[in-house]
Design an enzyme around this catalytic site. Structure first.
Site, PDB file in Angstrom:
ATOM      1  N   LYS A   1       7.396  17.614   2.881  1.00 53.30           N
ATOM      2  CA  LYS A   1       8.459  18.111   2.000  1.00 53.30           C
ATOM      3  C   LYS A   1       7.904  18.578   0.653  1.00 53.30           C
ATOM      4  O   LYS A   1       8.405  19.551   0.081  1.00 53.30           O
ATOM      5  CB  LYS A   1       9.533  17.045   1.780  1.00 53.30           C
ATOM      6  CG  LYS A   1       9.147  15.891   0.886  1.00 53.30           C
ATOM      7  CD  LYS A   1      10.314  14.969   0.637  1.00 53.30           C
ATOM      8  CE  LYS A   1       9.914  13.773  -0.222  1.00 53.30           C
ATOM      9  NZ  LYS A   1       9.441  14.151  -1.564  1.00 53.30           N
ATOM     10  N   THR A   2       6.867  17.902   0.142  1.00 57.37           N
ATOM     11  CA  THR A   2       6.287  18.308  -1.138  1.00 57.37           C
ATOM     12  C   THR A   2       5.689  19.702  -1.019  1.00 57.37           C
ATOM     13  O   THR A   2       5.808  20.538  -1.921  1.00 57.37           O
ATOM     14  CB  THR A   2       5.208  17.303  -1.593  1.00 57.37           C
ATOM     15  OG1 THR A   2       5.789  16.003  -1.655  1.00 57.37           O
ATOM     16  CG2 THR A   2       4.661  17.667  -2.952  1.00 57.37           C
TER      17      THR A   2
ATOM     18  N   ASP B   1      14.230  17.151  -5.788  1.00 60.44           N
ATOM     19  CA  ASP B   1      13.458  16.333  -4.842  1.00 60.44           C
ATOM     20  C   ASP B   1      14.135  14.972  -4.688  1.00 60.44           C
ATOM     21  O   ASP B   1      14.817  14.498  -5.600  1.00 60.44           O
ATOM     22  CB  ASP B   1      12.033  16.160  -5.391  1.00 60.44           C
ATOM     23  CG  ASP B   1      11.078  15.573  -4.366  1.00 60.44           C
ATOM     24  OD1 ASP B   1      11.428  15.551  -3.168  1.00 60.44           O
ATOM     25  OD2 ASP B   1       9.984  15.137  -4.768  1.00 60.44           O
ATOM     26  N   GLU B   2      13.924  14.324  -3.555  1.00 67.37           N
ATOM     27  CA  GLU B   2      14.454  12.972  -3.294  1.00 67.37           C
ATOM     28  C   GLU B   2      15.945  12.886  -3.630  1.00 67.37           C
ATOM     29  O   GLU B   2      16.402  11.965  -4.311  1.00 67.37           O
ATOM     30  CB  GLU B   2      13.675  11.914  -4.109  1.00 67.37           C
ATOM     31  CG  GLU B   2      12.165  11.935  -3.903  1.00 67.37           C
ATOM     32  CD  GLU B   2      11.725  11.340  -2.582  1.00 67.37           C
ATOM     33  OE1 GLU B   2      12.586  11.106  -1.716  1.00 67.37           O
ATOM     34  OE2 GLU B   2      10.517  11.125  -2.404  1.00 67.37           O
TER      35      GLU B   2
ATOM     36  N   GLN C   1      15.432   7.376   4.055  1.00 64.44           N
ATOM     37  CA  GLN C   1      14.597   6.756   3.037  1.00 64.44           C
ATOM     38  C   GLN C   1      15.382   6.488   1.750  1.00 64.44           C
ATOM     39  O   GLN C   1      14.799   6.371   0.666  1.00 64.44           O
ATOM     40  CB  GLN C   1      13.377   7.628   2.748  1.00 64.44           C
ATOM     41  CG  GLN C   1      12.459   7.776   3.945  1.00 64.44           C
ATOM     42  CD  GLN C   1      11.180   8.531   3.621  1.00 64.44           C
ATOM     43  OE1 GLN C   1      10.368   8.091   2.814  1.00 64.44           O
ATOM     44  NE2 GLN C   1      11.002   9.680   4.255  1.00 64.44           N
TER      45      GLN C   1
ATOM     46  N   ARG D   1       4.692   4.325   6.197  1.00 62.89           N
ATOM     47  CA  ARG D   1       3.574   4.489   5.250  1.00 62.89           C
ATOM     48  C   ARG D   1       2.244   4.515   6.002  1.00 62.89           C
ATOM     49  O   ARG D   1       1.229   4.935   5.469  1.00 62.89           O
ATOM     50  CB  ARG D   1       3.525   3.343   4.233  1.00 62.89           C
ATOM     51  CG  ARG D   1       4.704   3.152   3.300  1.00 62.89           C
ATOM     52  CD  ARG D   1       5.158   4.415   2.642  1.00 62.89           C
ATOM     53  NE  ARG D   1       6.217   5.054   3.435  1.00 62.89           N
ATOM     54  CZ  ARG D   1       6.553   6.329   3.315  1.00 62.89           C
ATOM     55  NH1 ARG D   1       5.909   7.120   2.480  1.00 62.89           N
ATOM     56  NH2 ARG D   1       7.527   6.848   4.039  1.00 62.89           N
TER      57      ARG D   1
END
Length: 772
Positions: A33-34, A225-226, A256, A614
């Site tokens: 996504k980044t 973002d997020e 998330q 992770r």
């Protein structure tokens, strides 16, 4: 088409090339996504959009810096500098510097951090003559923060009967007055706290339409973002700024969303398509981070949530190892397993320490992990918090213990003489310090003889000082006959520390209570371990020496390669080749405080999903049969999250059939006293004679075998046959070399020089040694 576009997969490319209109990018874990956000901004600039007209909002400065650096590599650093990119708070602080005069604030207004806010709140509560035990400043600030993030101003609070009634029921009827005074004092000082940066931006955009129009015109393209982590106040600002052009792109993953405790509202991302017309939706479902087993295992868990956006995360990566699940006896064994596993994998794979992360639900769990890593000489770093023994509440308890052992320890005395508060102020301490310097005595001795000295201290304060000294002296008497665990528990209770932290109902106060509980567990573990040593008593002095050596090794000596230890909340956005998720037990993870409603349980499940995703190569899940709580061993049961993973993705390191309860008592002891077969077959022909009060020899033998109540009897192990020069390994002290062996059979003792803890004299029948 630019080269950077060719680096994207089909789903990523579609999201980057979509220029106008509202759009949502649902980005699964590890799906890039980044990269999409970065390339989308660069592509907008390549298409002629002025960087001054682009606003990109992130949740961390680190994320903003990384994205800006990547964009600079594509479009050049000069153009990248013109982007409005940063955290919500930093961007809106910039706007308020420019426009704040309209609200009566100077352009150079101060931003209060949490310590500034706490000091101000303490002053307000004191000046209003309110009971600080009822009006706890941290709780008050937490409530004010939630008001501001929900856009409940002082005026809105005054008009909300339900809120006022709730505070009245909580015996805080002056809540509104405190809120108003706090806001007025901040305004008078030309200051805003962190929540004000959002609240005042909303006020600015609402009360001044010309200002809103100005920034709507400027920010023609907005990227967030997020988005799943936004609260109500952030949501409203984004809605207002994007309303004119509606060129808004939000990126996030509902799976998330783990910050509800600090106001994040998952409905912001779930309902995005209702807020805007003709929303284009993109799904990034290919995971580039993890092995297929990890991806599929995580999917099988998060699928149990009912509140979610539909997506199927997949990967072309290799299958990889299954998720390793291990059951251990207790948290000390759990720590040793993690440390040993890291040590072995590091050797086998030539891995770095930084390739490993240990994730836990609460900070208190780090203690057992830290102890085990130190004994293996594995360097580590605690993220988002201090090393266990450096945390304030732990240092408070240890200061009391140090003072008991050495009353001349003035730093320890100064730390605890007025904590919990006893009415012994700084002026009194200054007088005592001057007298101690003058008479070349310790402050403790000065207080002992205070009646013989002319120190101009009033009678009431002298009584308080005397009570403190008497308490420490009573502890010293107990310490002569009791072990370290008994003394630590006694001090925690009698000093008032436990009561102090129990009164504080904030998350910070609860965490401190958990840490003191974990300290008690560690002391109990230490005392049990000392039973193996010749001439060891498990005393307070021995424990403090052990801690002093441990904390010396904790000191940060640079940025060298270290294992990462952190709570799962802090791990979001990070990735590691090897991840250990410890403490997977009911009431710990999921937390006992987060199982009252379905939404709370689903957030805990999302937290587990974040933890598992992770891992890049391997993931380990551990849980224990019993865990210490307040020094008492409590039975634990495995977390439901282990059961929720599809079993085909799991590797049970202990056979799954063995995961059932095993009796610790020999069942045969219940069959000796009565021949039940005779009872079924025969009826007594005459009355049974009364039982003799004198026990039989057989009963006496059984009674002698029973261990005394409340005492732990260490079962002697079969002694290892050792000689000088042998290499051995001990669970607690690590590897060492035998210097000499004295005695034979069950009376044998050995002097062993351990690499990390020096020479120890062990009783071999109790020592858990492995010959290498």
């Amino acid at each position: 088409m630019q080269d950077y576009i060719d680096q994207l997969n089909e789903a990523q490319r579609e999201a980057v090339l979509q220029k106008d209109g509202p759009m949502i990018v649902i980005a699964g874990a590890g799906s890039g996504k980044t990269r999409v956000l970065t390339f989308r901004i660069a592509h907008l600039m390549h298409q002629g959009v002025d960087p001054f007209n682009i606003l990109a909002l992130t949740f961390t400065n680190k994320a903003a810096r990384e994205m800006k650096n990547r964009i600079a590599q594509i479009v050049g650093s000069n153009e990248a500098k013109n982007l409005w990119m940063g955290t919500f708070h930093s961007v809106f602080a910039k706007i308020l510097r420019i426009e704040g005069d309209k609200l009566g604030y100077p352009s150079n207004f101060t931003i209060y951090d949490s310590n500034d806010s706490q000091r101000l709140m303490r002053s307000i509560i004191r000046e209003m003559n309110l009971d600080k035990d009822v009006y706890k400043y941290k709780q008050i600030l937490s409530r004010i923060s939630s008001f501001k993030n929900s856009l409940i101003t002082v005026k809105a609070y005054r008009n909300d009967y339900d809120l006022q009634e709730a505070d009245a029921m909580a015996k805080r009827p002056r809540m509104g007055d405190i809120y108003q005074e706090y806001v007025e004092r901040c305004f008078k000082a030309g200051a805003m706290d962190f929540d004000d940066l959002l609240l005042r931006t909303n006020e600015l955009l609402t009360r001044f339409p010309d200002v809103l129009a100005k920034y709507q015109q400027r920010f023609k393209y907005i990227l967030v973002d997020e988005y799943q982590d936004t609260n109500h106040s952030q949501y409203l600002i984004v809605r207002a700024l994007s309303d004119r052009f509606q060129n808004i792109c939000v990126v996030g993953d509902d799976a998330q969303s783990i910050y509800a405790f600090r106001g994040a509202n998952i409905n912001n991302i779930l309902n995005f398509q209702r807020d805007y017309d003709e929303v284009k939706s993109f799904r990034l479902e290919q995971n580039y981070r993890s092995t297929n087993n990890i991806v599929q295992a995580a999917n099988s868990v998060i699928d149990k949530n009912k509140t979610k956006l539909e997506k199927v995360v997949w990967t072309e990566n290799e299958p990889g190892s299954k998720i390793h699940v291990n059951r251990l006896m207790n948290d000390a064994e759990e720590g040793r397993f993690v440390a040993s596993s890291i040590f072995e994998k590091r050797m086998q794979n030539q891995s770095k320490n930084g390739d490993f992360a240990v994730l836990y639900r609460t900070n208190a769990q780090s203690r057992a992990i830290e102890d085990a890593l130190r004994r293996k000489d594995i360097p580590y770093r605690i993220y988002g918090g201090l090393s266990f023994y450096q945390r304030k509440e732990i240092k408070d308890v240890l200061a009391y213990l140090r003072l008991i052992v050495n009353p001349k320890d003035e730093e320890a005395l100064k730390r605890v003489i007025n904590f919990p508060t006893r009415g012994i102020g700084q002026t009194t301490m200054d007088k005592l310090s001057l007298a101690a310097n003058h008479y070349k005595r310790s402050i403790f001795e000065i207080i002992e003889h205070i009646d013989k000295l002319d120190l101009k201290i009033n009678r009431g304060t002298k009584t308080k000082l005397g009570n403190f000294i008497n308490m420490i002296k009573s502890f010293q008497i107990s310490a002569k006959r009791e072990d370290a665990f008994y003394m630590t528990e006694l001090v925690a209770k009698k000093s008032g520390l436990l009561q102090e932290f129990k009164k504080d109902g904030t998350p910070e106060g609860i965490a401190k209570l958990e840490n003191i509980e974990e300290l008690l567990n560690g002391v109990q573990d230490f005392v049990e371990g000392q039973k193996e040593l010749v001439d060891a008593t498990g005393s307070l002095t021995e424990f403090l020496e052990d801690v002093a050596l441990a904390t010396d090794m904790d000191k940060d000596i640079g940025d060298e390669d270290r294992v990462a230890l952190m709570t799962i909340h802090l791990a979001k956005g990070l990735e590691f080749p090897y991840v250990y998720i410890v403490g997977l037990e009911e009431d710990l993870f999921p937390s006992a405080m987060s199982m009252n409603t379905r939404s709370e349980l689903e957030e805990e499940r999302r937290l587990f999903y974040v933890a598992l995703t992770r891992a890049e190569k391997e993931a380990y899940l551990t849980y224990v049969i019993s865990r210490y709580r307040w020094g008492k061993l409590i039975d634990a049961e495995p977390s439901r999250f282990i059961e929720e993973i599809d079993e085909s993705f799991l590797d049970f390191m202990v056979p799954k059939d063995d995961y059932k309860f095993k009796s610790f008592i020999d069942r045969d002891i219940f069959d000796d006293d009565v021949d039940k077969s005779k009872l079924r077959q025969e009826k007594p022909k005459k009355a049974t004679p009364p039982p003799s009060h004198k026990p039989t020899e057989q009963q006496l033998r059984k009674l002698r075998k029973l261990k005394p109540e409340g005492k732990t009897i260490s079962k002697p192990a079969k002694p290892v046959n050792l000689k000088a020069g042998d290499l051995v390994e001990h669970e607690r002290f690590g590897q060492g070399t035998v210097i000499e062996v004295n005695g034979a059979g069950i009376d044998a003792k050995a002097s062993i020089n351990f690499n990390s803890s020096g020479v120890k004299n062990l009783i071999l029948k109790f020592a858990k040694l492995k010959k290498l």
